[in-house]
Design a protein around this motif. Structure first.
Motif, short mmCIF file in Angstrom:
data_model
loop_
_atom_site.label_atom_id
_atom_site.label_comp_id
_atom_site.label_asym_id
_atom_site.label_seq_id
_atom_site.Cartn_x
_atom_site.Cartn_y
_atom_site.Cartn_z
N THR A 21 -8.49 -2.86 -1.29
CA THR A 21 -7.15 -3.30 -1.65
C THR A 21 -6.81 -2.88 -3.08
N LEU A 24 -6.18 0.84 -3.17
CA LEU A 24 -4.87 1.17 -2.62
C LEU A 24 -3.75 0.83 -3.60
N ILE A 25 -3.88 -0.29 -4.29
CA ILE A 25 -2.89 -0.66 -5.31
C ILE A 25 -2.88 0.39 -6.41
N ARG A 29 -0.28 2.94 -2.91
CA ARG A 29 -0.08 2.95 -1.46
C ARG A 29 0.13 1.54 -0.95
N LYS A 30 0.54 1.44 0.32
CA LYS A 30 0.68 0.12 0.93
C LYS A 30 -0.70 -0.51 1.04
N PHE A 31 -0.77 -1.80 0.73
CA PHE A 31 -2.08 -2.46 0.66
C PHE A 31 -2.15 -3.78 1.42
N PHE A 32 -1.03 -4.27 1.94
CA PHE A 32 -1.05 -5.60 2.55
C PHE A 32 -1.97 -5.67 3.76
N PHE A 33 -2.11 -4.57 4.49
CA PHE A 33 -2.96 -4.57 5.68
C PHE A 33 -4.44 -4.81 5.33
N TYR A 90 -1.43 -2.28 -12.73
CA TYR A 90 -0.38 -2.02 -11.74
C TYR A 90 0.87 -2.83 -12.08
N LYS A 94 4.53 -1.34 -13.19
CA LYS A 94 5.75 -1.70 -12.46
C LYS A 94 6.81 -2.28 -13.40
#
Length: 98
Positions: A21, A24-25, A29-33, A90, A94
């Protein structure tokens, strides 16, 4: 011994998911999965370790109690490491974009 081995096995999988996770962060990239099962596994495994720790302390089984404490400490350490090294930068990136 088997319950602590089972907890260690599940904890290793959960910490792997936490690490993935974080990666991915970091890559944007998408990381919720990966985050959702990681949170579930960390929560359930940590709860089980706490229950085992209390059981081992009541039974005066200090070797397994120390093992449970070490595993809990390593869990907290990995979570803090991922948070400090990946999630904080991160968030800062942002906020700088906004």
């Amino acid at each position: 011994l088997w319950p602590i081995f089972g907890a260690a096995n599940q904890l290793l999988a959960a910490l792997g998911l936490i690490t993935v996770t974080g990666w991915l962060i970091l890559k944007g990239r998408k990381f919720f999965f990966a985050l959702a099962p990681a949170i579930f596994m960390i929560t359930t495994t940590t709860g089980a370790l706490i229950l085992l720790l209390l059981k081992y302390l009541r039974e005066n089984n200090y070797i397994l109690a120390v093992t449970a404490v070490l595993m809990l400490g390593l869990t907290v350490g990995v979570i803090l490491l991922v948070f400090n090294r990946i999630v904080k930068p991160y968030r800062a990136r942002k906020q700088a974009e906004n």
